[in-house]
Scaffold this motif. Structure first.
Motif, PDB file in Angstrom:
ATOM      1  N   SER A 231       0.831  -1.211   0.000  1.00 14.82           N
ATOM      2  CA  SER A 231       0.000   0.000   0.000  1.00 14.82           C
ATOM      3  C   SER A 231       0.861   1.255   0.000  1.00 14.82           C
ATOM      4  O   SER A 231       0.550   2.242  -0.686  1.00 14.82           O
ATOM      5  N   ALA A 232       1.962   1.232   0.754  1.00 14.22           N
ATOM      6  CA  ALA A 232       2.846   2.403   0.813  1.00 14.22           C
ATOM      7  C   ALA A 232       3.488   2.679  -0.540  1.00 14.22           C
ATOM      8  O   ALA A 232       3.647   3.840  -0.940  1.00 14.22           O
ATOM      9  N   PHE A 233       3.836   1.620  -1.276  1.00 18.29           N
ATOM     10  CA  PHE A 233       4.433   1.822  -2.591  1.00 18.29           C
ATOM     11  C   PHE A 233       3.433   2.469  -3.550  1.00 18.29           C
ATOM     12  O   PHE A 233       3.809   3.314  -4.375  1.00 18.29           O
ATOM     13  N   SER A 234       2.162   2.097  -3.440  1.00 23.72           N
ATOM     14  CA  SER A 234       1.141   2.672  -4.309  1.00 23.72           C
ATOM     15  C   SER A 234       0.942   4.158  -4.039  1.00 23.72           C
ATOM     16  O   SER A 234       0.680   4.936  -4.965  1.00 23.72           O
ATOM     17  N   HIS A 235       1.068   4.558  -2.772  1.00 19.47           N
ATOM     18  CA  HIS A 235       0.794   5.950  -2.408  1.00 19.47           C
ATOM     19  C   HIS A 235       2.045   6.833  -2.430  1.00 19.47           C
ATOM     20  O   HIS A 235       1.978   7.993  -2.850  1.00 19.47           O
ATOM     21  N   TRP A 236       3.185   6.303  -1.950  1.00 17.18           N
ATOM     22  CA  TRP A 236       4.369   7.157  -1.762  1.00 17.18           C
ATOM     23  C   TRP A 236       5.610   6.630  -2.474  1.00 17.18           C
ATOM     24  O   TRP A 236       6.692   7.194  -2.318  1.00 17.18           O
ATOM     25  N   GLY A 237       5.470   5.551  -3.207  1.00 24.31           N
ATOM     26  CA  GLY A 237       6.619   5.029  -3.942  1.00 24.31           C
ATOM     27  C   GLY A 237       7.596   4.286  -3.052  1.00 24.31           C
ATOM     28  O   GLY A 237       7.280   3.852  -1.938  1.00 24.31           O
ATOM     29  N   TRP A 238       8.824   4.140  -3.534  1.00 24.59           N
ATOM     30  CA  TRP A 238       9.845   3.363  -2.830  1.00 24.59           C
ATOM     31  C   TRP A 238      10.188   3.971  -1.470  1.00 24.59           C
ATOM     32  O   TRP A 238      10.495   3.248  -0.521  1.00 24.59           O
ATOM     33  N   GLY A 239      10.119   5.265  -1.351  1.00 22.90           N
ATOM     34  CA  GLY A 239      10.379   5.899  -0.057  1.00 22.90           C
ATOM     35  C   GLY A 239       9.386   5.451   0.999  1.00 22.90           C
ATOM     36  O   GLY A 239       9.747   5.286   2.175  1.00 22.90           O
ATOM     37  N   GLY A 240       8.130   5.234   0.606  1.00 28.41           N
ATOM     38  CA  GLY A 240       7.140   4.741   1.562  1.00 28.41           C
ATOM     39  C   GLY A 240       7.462   3.345   2.050  1.00 28.41           C
ATOM     40  O   GLY A 240       7.271   3.026   3.233  1.00 28.41           O
ATOM     41  N   VAL A 241       7.974   2.489   1.161  1.00 28.47           N
ATOM     42  CA  VAL A 241       8.367   1.133   1.557  1.00 28.47           C
ATOM     43  C   VAL A 241       9.506   1.177   2.578  1.00 28.47           C
ATOM     44  O   VAL A 241       9.484   0.468   3.593  1.00 28.47           O
ATOM     45  N   CYS A 242      10.495   2.019   2.325  1.00 30.38           N
ATOM     46  CA  CYS A 242      11.624   2.149   3.257  1.00 30.38           C
ATOM     47  C   CYS A 242      11.156   2.679   4.611  1.00 30.38           C
ATOM     48  O   CYS A 242      11.675   2.270   5.662  1.00 30.38           O
ATOM     49  N   ALA A 243      10.152   3.568   4.598  1.00 26.56           N
ATOM     50  CA  ALA A 243       9.613   4.087   5.861  1.00 26.56           C
ATOM     51  C   ALA A 243       8.937   2.975   6.654  1.00 26.56           C
ATOM     52  O   ALA A 243       9.095   2.885   7.883  1.00 26.56           O
ATOM     53  N   VAL A 244       8.178   2.104   5.971  1.00 27.08           N
ATOM     54  CA  VAL A 244       7.531   0.978   6.658  1.00 27.08           C
ATOM     55  C   VAL A 244       8.588   0.068   7.298  1.00 27.08           C
ATOM     56  O   VAL A 244       8.448  -0.352   8.451  1.00 27.08           O
ATOM     57  N   ALA A 245       9.656  -0.218   6.561  1.00 23.39           N
ATOM     58  CA  ALA A 245      10.721  -1.075   7.099  1.00 23.39           C
ATOM     59  C   ALA A 245      11.370  -0.447   8.321  1.00 23.39           C
ATOM     60  O   ALA A 245      11.618  -1.129   9.332  1.00 23.39           O
ATOM     61  N   GLY A 246      11.630   0.864   8.259  1.00 22.74           N
ATOM     62  CA  GLY A 246      12.243   1.547   9.391  1.00 22.74           C
ATOM     63  C   GLY A 246      11.355   1.525  10.619  1.00 22.74           C
ATOM     64  O   GLY A 246      11.812   1.269  11.742  1.00 22.74           O
ATOM     65  N   VAL A 247      10.059   1.778  10.425  1.00 20.92           N
ATOM     66  CA  VAL A 247       9.117   1.755  11.544  1.00 20.92           C
ATOM     67  C   VAL A 247       9.033   0.364  12.150  1.00 20.92           C
ATOM     68  O   VAL A 247       8.978   0.204  13.385  1.00 20.92           O
ATOM     69  N   TRP A 248       9.049  -0.648  11.321  1.00 18.61           N
ATOM     70  CA  TRP A 248       8.954  -2.024  11.822  1.00 18.61           C
ATOM     71  C   TRP A 248      10.170  -2.389  12.673  1.00 18.61           C
ATOM     72  O   TRP A 248      10.045  -3.064  13.685  1.00 18.61           O
ATOM     73  N   LEU A 249      11.337  -1.933  12.260  1.00 19.99           N
ATOM     74  CA  LEU A 249      12.531  -2.178  13.069  1.00 19.99           C
ATOM     75  C   LEU A 249      12.438  -1.489  14.422  1.00 19.99           C
ATOM     76  O   LEU A 249      12.781  -2.067  15.464  1.00 19.99           O
ATOM     77  N   VAL A 250      11.983  -0.246  14.414  1.00 14.83           N
ATOM     78  CA  VAL A 250      11.853   0.504  15.671  1.00 14.83           C
ATOM     79  C   VAL A 250      10.860  -0.184  16.597  1.00 14.83           C
ATOM     80  O   VAL A 250      11.113  -0.348  17.800  1.00 14.83           O
ATOM     81  N   LEU A 251       9.717  -0.601  16.053  1.00 14.16           N
ATOM     82  CA  LEU A 251       8.710  -1.268  16.882  1.00 14.16           C
ATOM     83  C   LEU A 251       9.244  -2.592  17.438  1.00 14.16           C
ATOM     84  O   LEU A 251       9.034  -2.904  18.615  1.00 14.16           O
ATOM     85  N   GLY A 252       9.939  -3.359  16.614  1.00 13.08           N
ATOM     86  CA  GLY A 252      10.461  -4.639  17.067  1.00 13.08           C
ATOM     87  C   GLY A 252      11.463  -4.501  18.193  1.00 13.08           C
ATOM     88  O   GLY A 252      11.534  -5.358  19.081  1.00 13.08           O
ATOM     89  N   TRP A 253      12.248  -3.435  18.169  1.00  9.81           N
ATOM     90  CA  TRP A 253      13.255  -3.251  19.216  1.00  9.81           C
ATOM     91  C   TRP A 253      12.693  -2.525  20.441  1.00  9.81           C
ATOM     92  O   TRP A 253      12.902  -2.957  21.574  1.00  9.81           O
ATOM     93  N   MET A 254      11.987  -1.435  20.224  1.00  8.94           N
ATOM     94  CA  MET A 254      11.543  -0.605  21.348  1.00  8.94           C
ATOM     95  C   MET A 254      10.529  -1.316  22.229  1.00  8.94           C
ATOM     96  O   MET A 254      10.518  -1.129  23.450  1.00  8.94           O
ATOM     97  N   THR A 255       9.645  -2.156  21.638  1.00  9.20           N
ATOM     98  CA  THR A 255       8.641  -2.840  22.472  1.00  9.20           C
ATOM     99  C   THR A 255       9.252  -3.915  23.363  1.00  9.20           C
ATOM    100  O   THR A 255       8.588  -4.415  24.258  1.00  9.20           O
ATOM    101  N   THR A 256      10.507  -4.258  23.127  1.00  4.80           N
ATOM    102  CA  THR A 256      11.149  -5.283  23.955  1.00  4.80           C
ATOM    103  C   THR A 256      12.371  -4.755  24.710  1.00  4.80           C
ATOM    104  O   THR A 256      13.066  -5.527  25.361  1.00  4.80           O
ATOM    105  N   SER A 257      12.627  -3.457  24.613  1.00  3.48           N
ATOM    106  CA  SER A 257      13.839  -2.920  25.228  1.00  3.48           C
ATOM    107  C   SER A 257      13.702  -2.719  26.733  1.00  3.48           C
ATOM    108  O   SER A 257      14.705  -2.607  27.440  1.00  3.48           O
ATOM    109  N   ILE A 258      12.466  -2.716  27.229  1.00  6.80           N
ATOM    110  CA  ILE A 258      12.252  -2.548  28.676  1.00  6.80           C
ATOM    111  C   ILE A 258      12.336  -3.910  29.339  1.00  6.80           C
ATOM    112  O   ILE A 258      11.627  -4.841  28.997  1.00  6.80           O
ATOM    113  N   ARG A 259      13.248  -4.050  30.289  1.00  2.36           N
ATOM    114  CA  ARG A 259      13.429  -5.320  30.978  1.00  2.36           C
ATOM    115  C   ARG A 259      12.259  -5.582  31.928  1.00  2.36           C
ATOM    116  O   ARG A 259      11.801  -4.682  32.629  1.00  2.36           O
ATOM    117  N   ARG A 260      11.800  -6.844  31.958  1.00  2.00           N
ATOM    118  CA  ARG A 260      10.680  -7.204  32.822  1.00  2.00           C
ATOM    119  C   ARG A 260      11.201  -8.036  33.980  1.00  2.00           C
ATOM    120  O   ARG A 260      12.062  -8.873  33.788  1.00  2.00           O
TER     121      ARG A 260
END
Length: 421
Positions: A392-421
């Motif tokens: 969907s991002a490629f359809s609306h914003w081109g290749w830059g939108g795809v790279c943004a999705v990848a960057g956000v996914w990396l941030v979410l994958g790391w930040m949601t687990t960075s707090i020690r329980r």
């Protein structure tokens, strides 16, 4: 009163006796060394067979994707009209993960691997004989659901491996998995172009039967393993297993983030390469799949690093590598050399993270097959959602939108687990 002088019976052994004992000791050491050599060779051959079996069975999931144009031409339709068959394979694999993979904790893996190998073989042969898209899709679904054999073998390899080399043994199987994925996309397309898509399905069926049954024969016979609940109790226990292990929870979410970033970039790359920026043919763009061999080469190195430095440090380094690859991919929207480097870096990051996280998932609970199922399903779900968003991002914003999705996914994958329980 006993005498302080040694008697003749307790005299010190003569030099001849000492020499004989020394020779006997050397012969014993040599025999022990030979026995150890034989024992070390046996696990090595066992591991190689499992890695090759993993490559062949993993390839079955992706076998239809490079053959879609040939399938469409054979059935007298367009490639877009049969593209959904590749998605059917993913759904079939997900179903197999949920229902079959947890059985590794409760049933005899030797029999299960044999049965699944036969089921996959029959489904692939049925696909080769299919006369329409519906029959082919059904065959692909069954074959993909039954081809979860790698996820049954990985927990067994981890359990049998020496603790100091566990990650390296797991990495060998993961290398086989990625090799199979690359072979399905590259070799499958080439063979299909030369001999037809049905020949590819028949060849995959033969390889699956031979290697799957050979692997089943060399697996340890576990007899009648104890089962304390229903057959599919492992599926019901998945949420509780994840909640009960913070390490498993982190491994699941981090790999979901990593695999999601990779999927967003890799599944959308063909759109960039065949679009206005590069205007490559589909066949030429498909050769980018060869960069997946980076994963096969990096896996053994990643396993050694996990055994030496621990899973947490390797995962952290992998996320840094992936973060570097995202701007390189963005730059690759204009220059090809950046895409080459980015493809190598993202595959190195993906496989390093996978080796570390899967090793952690397999050793953090008393039910490794169920934990491994949770881990693989989490990664698969992260990849599927990210791929959908990237399209969907490629359809609306081109290749830059795809790279943004990848960057956000990396941030979410790391930040949601960075707090020690």
């Amino acid at each position: 009163m006993p005498s302080a002088v040694p008697s003749q019976n307790t005299a010190v052994a003569s030099p001849g006796h000492r020499k004989d004992r020394s020779q006997q000791g050397q012969q014993g050491d040599q025999g022990q060394q030979a026995s150890q050599d034989r024992e070390s060779k046996a696990p090595t051959l066992f591991l190689v067979l499992i890695a090759v079996c993993t490559a062949v069975t993993a390839a079955n999931i992706y076998i239809a994707a490079p053959l879609l144009p040939l399938i469409a031409r054979d059935f007298g339709t367009t490639p877009s009209a049969v593209a959904w068959i590749a998605s059917v394979a993913q759904f079939g694999y997900a179903a197999g993960l949920l229902f079959f993979a947890p059985l590794g904790d409760s049933v005899n893996r030797r029999r299960l691997v044999g049965l699944l190998s036969l089921a996959t073989t029959l489904a692939l042969l049925a696909g080769a004989a299919a006369s329409g898209t519906d029959a082919l899709a059904a065959a692909v679904f069954i074959a993909s659901a039954a081809t979860v054999i790698p996820q049954l073998l990985v927990p067994l390899v981890a359990a049998r491996a020496p603790a100091a080399r566990r990650a390296r043994h797991v990495a060998a199987v993961i290398a086989g998995l990625f090799t199979g994925i690359v072979a399905a996309r590259v070799l499958g397309g080439l063979v299909g172009q030369a001999f037809g898509w049905r020949v590819v399905f028949i060849g995959a069926a033969v390889l699956t039967a031979v290697l799957g049954l050979a692997t089943a024969l060399v697996l340890p016979d576990e007899g009648r393993r104890r089962r304390t609940g229903p057959l599919f109790a492992g599926l019901v226990s998945l949420p509780g297993v994840v909640r009960g292990s913070p390490d498993l929870w982190r491994a699941c979410l981090r790999q979901a983030g990593m695999f999601g970033a990779w999927s967003a970039l890799w599944t959308s790359l063909a759109l960039l390469l065949t679009g206005e920026s590069y205007d490559l043919t589909t066949a030429t763009a498909g050769l980018f799949g060869l960069f997946g061999l980076t994963a096969s080469a990096v896996a053994p190195l990643a396993g050694g690093l996990v055994d030496r430095f621990g899973a947490a440090r390797v995962v952290r380094s992998a996320f840094l590598l992936a973060a570097v690859s995202v701007p390189l991919f963005w730059l690759g929207g204009q220059v090809m050399w950046a895409l080459f480097i980015a493809a190598i870096v993202i595959h190195a990051a993906l496989v390093a993270s996978h080796v570390a996280n899967q090793t952690l998932a397999l050793t953090t609970t008393s039910t490794p097959a169920t934990a491994n199922t949770a881990y693989v399903v989490a990664g698969f779900a992260g990849g599927a959602i990210a791929s959908a968003l990237a399209g969907s991002a490629f359809s609306h914003w081109g290749w830059g939108g795809v790279c943004a999705v990848a960057g956000v996914w990396l941030v979410l994958g790391w930040m949601t687990t960075s707090i020690r329980r």
